[in-house]
Write an enzyme that holds these catalytic residues in place. Structure first.
Site, PDB file in Angstrom:
ATOM      1  N   LYS A 297     -11.185  -3.614  -2.388  1.00 36.60           N
ATOM      2  CA  LYS A 297     -12.009  -2.402  -2.398  1.00 36.60           C
ATOM      3  C   LYS A 297     -11.254  -1.234  -3.034  1.00 36.60           C
ATOM      4  O   LYS A 297     -11.840  -0.367  -3.640  1.00 36.60           O
ATOM      5  CB  LYS A 297     -12.374  -1.993  -0.971  1.00 36.60           C
ATOM      6  CG  LYS A 297     -13.266  -2.964  -0.234  1.00 36.60           C
ATOM      7  CD  LYS A 297     -13.746  -2.320   1.068  1.00 36.60           C
ATOM      8  CE  LYS A 297     -14.145  -3.351   2.095  1.00 36.60           C
ATOM      9  NZ  LYS A 297     -13.151  -3.502   3.162  1.00 36.60           N
TER      10      LYS A 297
ATOM     11  N   LYS B  20      -5.797  -9.785  -6.010  1.00 32.73           N
ATOM     12  CA  LYS B  20      -6.958 -10.054  -5.148  1.00 32.73           C
ATOM     13  C   LYS B  20      -8.067  -9.023  -5.418  1.00 32.73           C
ATOM     14  O   LYS B  20      -7.771  -7.874  -5.740  1.00 32.73           O
ATOM     15  CB  LYS B  20      -6.500 -10.076  -3.687  1.00 32.73           C
ATOM     16  CG  LYS B  20      -6.841  -8.892  -2.866  1.00 32.73           C
ATOM     17  CD  LYS B  20      -6.483  -9.000  -1.406  1.00 32.73           C
ATOM     18  CE  LYS B  20      -6.608  -7.569  -0.854  1.00 32.73           C
ATOM     19  NZ  LYS B  20      -6.837  -7.462   0.550  1.00 32.73           N
TER      20      LYS B  20
ATOM     21  N   LYS C 220       0.838  -1.213   0.000  1.00 32.79           N
ATOM     22  CA  LYS C 220       0.000   0.000   0.000  1.00 32.79           C
ATOM     23  C   LYS C 220       0.866   1.253   0.000  1.00 32.79           C
ATOM     24  O   LYS C 220       0.530   2.241  -0.648  1.00 32.79           O
ATOM     25  CB  LYS C 220      -0.965  -0.008   1.190  1.00 32.79           C
ATOM     26  CG  LYS C 220      -2.044  -1.071   1.029  1.00 32.79           C
ATOM     27  CD  LYS C 220      -3.195  -0.905   1.997  1.00 32.79           C
ATOM     28  CE  LYS C 220      -4.291  -1.907   1.641  1.00 32.79           C
ATOM     29  NZ  LYS C 220      -5.439  -1.867   2.511  1.00 32.79           N
TER      30      LYS C 220
END
Ligand code: AQP
Length: 335
Positions: free
Chosen positions: A201, A198, A115
């Site tokens: 969101k 994956k 991230k």
């Protein structure tokens, strides 16, 4: 006190809707475990602050998350359902975990690395770095034996175990050492447009994500446009047929069929028929859940009442663990 094993898990209220990966990787197991276990489930709003949410949207998304969890099958009479920030012991134990964790081991967390690489060092908040220590606090406060999560959380559970063991040997045996409860099938659901990543969101495009609150037509269209391959056979082969394998996993998990049974349902059929079959299963599965969540959201007072009871039950357990932890470390209680 309950003699059942305890489970704890959490989910971030970062979006208007949970996606199919959140359901199959985590919430499906939460629902199954609530009968056989002493279950604590929370909406981890403090974790979600790492995404700097818009306050107005955040309020709505937090309540929408609670509504979706109940609509998906959590029964507040069977489990303790609460909001993380309603139990201040989470932040308090998180600080203890931060003082136990090494900088090096925290730096090795792949979720942080991925991230922070995406947003760049200047735009990465410190809370993203300390996220796993808050998660460890969430789990250890409740003395959870098991933590039902998706595959992406395995490393965080390992860190939690290490921190608990370190505390227990340094100070006193306070913490239960938790295990991840990670299924083989469905633990990782992939993006429909990029079946090697994956379903997430925060993906760049919404086209590969199946949101449970989306209208049926939208989800049907997304499944029908899922990336596949140039072959014709509906067969599970993650290496060469990632898209088809992902759709088979989804179909099998929602119909409670094995992969072999799922393949058999589409023997001799083409990818078009297969996608139609998967879309029907997904849409019909989510239809009543979406309706129930929308109905629950019409009565926020009722949801808040559930959350109040949940916070009281969770707070009682968490405060006891925090007190024992502080005590073992030599922190003097307030007179
Ligand atoms: N694709 C997935 N497959 C299986 N399980 C998944 N989970 C998330 N994505 C998948 C599981 O869902 C639970 C809640 O996770 P979270 O609140 O941390 O959700 P998240 O990480 O915000 O969900 P995303 O979509 O993965 O968000 P971003 O993009 O922000 O990272 C967890 O148990 C998780 O394993």
């Amino acid at each position: 006190m309950s003699t059942k094993d305890r489970v704890l898990s959490g989910i971030q209220p970062t979006h208007d809707s949970f996606h199919l990966g959140n359901y199959l990787g985590a919430v499906k197991q939460w629902v199954e475990l609530q009968d056989s276990h002493d279950a604590f489930y929370c909406v981890v709003d403090l974790h979600a602050l790492t995404t700097s949410p818009d306050p107005t949207k955040f309020r709505k998304q937090t309540l929408a998350s609670v509504a979706q969890l109940i609509a998906l099958g959590l029964d507040p009479e069977q489990c303790t359902l609460f909001i993380q920030s309603h139990v201040p012991a989470h932040n308090q134990l998180a600080w203890v975990m931060e003082c136990l964790a090494g900088f090096g081991e925290a730096s090795r967390m792949t979720q942080f690395k991925d991230k922070s690489a995406k947003s760049g060092a200047d735009r990465t908040v410190v809370g993203l770095f300390t996220y796993p220590m808050l998660m460890a606090a969430d789990i250890l406060l409740y003395q959870a034996h098991q933590v039902p999560v998706g595959e992406d959380q395995r490393q965080h559970i390992e860190l939690t175990r290490d921190l608990a063991q370190r505390f227990n040997t340094t100070y006193k045996e306070i913490f239960t050492i938790p295990s991840g409860y990670i299924l083989k099938a469905g633990a990782k659901i992939y993006d429909l447009q990029d079946p090697t990543s994956k379903m997430s969101k925060s993906a760049e495009s919404p086209n590969g994500i199946i949101d449970l609150m989306d209208a049926p037509e939208i989800n049907t269209k997304k499944i029908k446009s899922a990336v596949t391959d140039t072959e014709r056979e509906v067969k599970f082969d993650e290496k060469n047929k990632a898209g088809i394998s992902n759709l088979l996993t989804i179909y099998g998990a929602l119909t409670n069929k094995s992969i072999a049974e799922s393949e058999k349902d589409f023997e001799g059929k083409g990818y078009g028929d297969f996608k139609t079959g998967v879309a029907e299963v997904v849409v019909e599965f989510f239809r009543p859940i979406r309706a129930k969540a929308l109905e629950l959201l019409e009565d926020p007072t009722h949801l808040n009442k559930i959350l109040k009871i949940g916070a009281e039950k969770a707070g009682a357990v968490a405060e006891k663990t925090l007190k024992d932890t502080y005590d073992a470390m030599g922190i003097i209680p307030r007179a």
